[in-house]
Design an enzyme around this catalytic site. Structure first.
Site, short mmCIF file in Angstrom:
data_model
loop_
_atom_site.label_atom_id
_atom_site.label_comp_id
_atom_site.label_asym_id
_atom_site.label_seq_id
_atom_site.Cartn_x
_atom_site.Cartn_y
_atom_site.Cartn_z
N ARG A 43 -5.49 37.97 -3.33
CA ARG A 43 -5.17 38.75 -4.53
C ARG A 43 -5.44 40.21 -4.23
O ARG A 43 -6.59 40.61 -4.11
CB ARG A 43 -6.04 38.26 -5.70
CG ARG A 43 -5.60 38.81 -7.04
CD ARG A 43 -6.65 38.54 -8.12
NE ARG A 43 -7.70 39.52 -8.06
CZ ARG A 43 -8.98 39.28 -8.37
NH1 ARG A 43 -9.37 38.09 -8.74
NH2 ARG A 43 -9.87 40.24 -8.29
N HIS B 195 -8.10 41.06 -11.20
CA HIS B 195 -7.90 39.74 -11.80
C HIS B 195 -6.91 39.84 -12.96
O HIS B 195 -5.97 39.07 -13.07
CB HIS B 195 -9.24 39.17 -12.27
CG HIS B 195 -9.11 37.93 -13.06
ND1 HIS B 195 -8.74 36.72 -12.49
CD2 HIS B 195 -9.24 37.68 -14.39
CE1 HIS B 195 -8.68 35.79 -13.45
NE2 HIS B 195 -8.96 36.36 -14.59
N TYR C 92 -17.09 44.33 -7.71
CA TYR C 92 -17.64 43.14 -7.05
C TYR C 92 -17.11 42.87 -5.64
O TYR C 92 -17.69 42.09 -4.91
CB TYR C 92 -17.40 41.88 -7.92
CG TYR C 92 -15.95 41.65 -8.33
CD1 TYR C 92 -15.04 41.09 -7.45
CD2 TYR C 92 -15.51 41.98 -9.61
CE1 TYR C 92 -13.72 40.88 -7.81
CE2 TYR C 92 -14.19 41.78 -9.99
CZ TYR C 92 -13.30 41.23 -9.10
OH TYR C 92 -12.00 41.02 -9.47
C1 TPP Z 1 -11.85 26.49 -18.92
C2 TPP Z 1 -11.93 27.94 -18.63
N1 TPP Z 1 -13.09 28.47 -18.20
C3 TPP Z 1 -13.17 29.81 -17.93
C4 TPP Z 1 -12.08 30.60 -18.10
C5 TPP Z 1 -12.16 32.10 -17.80
N2 TPP Z 1 -11.41 32.38 -16.58
C6 TPP Z 1 -10.18 32.92 -16.64
S1 TPP Z 1 -9.52 33.11 -15.12
C7 TPP Z 1 -10.88 32.49 -14.37
C8 TPP Z 1 -10.94 32.40 -12.85
C9 TPP Z 1 -9.93 31.49 -12.29
O1 TPP Z 1 -9.87 31.63 -10.89
P1 TPP Z 1 -8.86 30.81 -10.04
O2 TPP Z 1 -8.78 29.40 -10.52
O3 TPP Z 1 -9.20 31.01 -8.61
O4 TPP Z 1 -7.43 31.45 -10.38
P2 TPP Z 1 -6.89 32.95 -10.21
O5 TPP Z 1 -7.26 33.69 -11.47
O6 TPP Z 1 -7.51 33.54 -8.99
O7 TPP Z 1 -5.43 32.80 -10.10
C10 TPP Z 1 -11.84 32.13 -15.30
C11 TPP Z 1 -13.16 31.58 -14.95
C12 TPP Z 1 -10.88 30.01 -18.56
N3 TPP Z 1 -9.74 30.72 -18.72
N4 TPP Z 1 -10.84 28.68 -18.80
#
Ligand code: TPP
Length: 349
Positions: free
Chosen positions: A239, A243, A252
């Protein structure tokens, strides 16, 4: 690690120059969409946007591996996949402006984007089981990030798929980050692909910044899935941006990414263009035309989206309960009086 660029000429792959160009074209469409969406968010056009810059090869490669009837289970991060599957750009933009329905009425087999992490994984396993039950030819491709692999839904979905021989490819796009948590701290497993063994099926890693490699690898995974065995694919990419537009990665990242190989952090679009030029399948003129066409398509999509009424905030409360519980009725009342008192468009700016 499955890879094409740097290892094989295009003529040594199963793909024709036209297919190789089609991947490039969709990567350009996806890149321009991402850039325009970021700019629109900065103008207050939508409240937030999760960019996918750097992940286009992975997403477009996987989308091109799918057959027309295959189901896609996307997330907020995988708009490049929807674009490559020909979901109209205006639909994707309108979703980010709060519209739940696909405005164009397209019939691409794609579920709504999952924002709660990993909830789409059991849905995809269930869809795969339904496909087997109906003796349908389709398969499902379930997209998720590395962070999703720590959720219970990941375990439950892969476990069910393994036990019930569901035709599902679990496509984990490992971009090295789950918001501020690096992959290194996400799991002590040597790789995400290695987790497949525990569910009784195959897993493998692919260079996610090489669209030909991703297409080839996912196509073979989908063939295995159609034969009744799920597959876990780990697509290694990066990425490059934040985010979301609410995030500041400089808080970070530090030197965490210093050990990542160059192929992973470099721009996949530039890398692929260079490869296609070496293979003599694109010219300056072709590249220029592709960018112009993508920009035209985007302008039309923005115009179409802007012509639509803003989403009705009441819709947030619909479609979950048949009989709305009092707590939600009260919240809806509160939101209605809030929006009457304030100019919401003004607040967005
Ligand atoms: C059940 C849940 N817990 C926490 C969140 C908050 N949250 C949003 S994105 C994220 C990180 C996700 O990372 P990843 O699965 O690696 O996907 P990326 O965003 O890198 O595509 C989190 C913890 C959420 N949306 N849903």
């Amino acid at each position: 690690m499955h890879r094409v660029i740097g290892e094989r000429d295009l003529s040594e792959t199963p793909f024709s120059p036209d297919e190789a160009r089609a991947l490039f074209r969709d990567m350009v469409r996806a890149r321009r969409f991402d850039e325009r969406a970021l700019a629109l968010q900065r103008r207050g056009w939508m409240s937030g946007y999760p960019p996918y810059k750097g992940q286009e090869a992975s997403q477009v490669g996987a989308a091109h591996a799918m057959a027309a009837e295959d189901w896609l289970f996307p997330t907020y991060r995988s708009n490049a996949m929807q674009i490559a599957r020909d979901v109209p750009m205006s639909d994707i933009l309108l979703f980010r402006r709060g519209r739940a329905e696909y405005d164009s009425g397209h019939d691409v087999p794609v579920f709504p984007q999952a924002v709660p992490i990993a909830t789409q994984i059991p849905h995809a396993a269930g869809a795969g089981m339904a496909i087997s039950h109906e003796e349908d030819d389709a398969a499902a491709l379930c997209y998720f990030g590395d962070g999703a692999t720590s959720e219970g839904d990941f375990h439950e979905g892969l476990n069910f798929a393994g036990v019930f021989d569901a035709p599902v490819v679990f496509f984990c796009e490992n971009n090295n980050w789950a918001i501020s948590l690096p992959r290194r701290k996400q799991t002590a497993a040597p790789s995400i692909a290695a987790k497949a063994e525990a569910y009784g099926f195959m897993g493998g890693q692919v260079d996610g910044n090489d669209p030909l490699a991703v297409r080839e690898f996912v196509q073979s995974a989908l063939a295995t899935a159609r034969d009744g065995e799920p597959v876990l694919v780990e697509s290694l990419t990066y990425r490059q941006g934040a985010h979301t537009t609410s995030d500041d990665p400089s808080r970070y990242r530090g030197d965490e990414d210093d050990d990542l190989p160059e192929w992973r952090t470099a721009d996949p679009l530039e890398r692929y263009e260079e490869y296609l030029r070496e293979q003599n399948v694109v010219t300056d003129e072709y590249v220029e035309t592709i960018y112009e066409e993508a920009d035209e398509e985007l302008s039309e999509a923005v115009e179409r989206a802007e012509a639509k009424e803003p989403a009705d905030p009441d819709e947030i409360f619909e479609s979950v309960y048949a009989d709305m519980p009092k707590k939600l009725v009260d919240q809806r009342e509160w939101l209605r009086s809030f929006t009457e008192e304030h100019d919401v468009q003004e607040l967005e700016h």
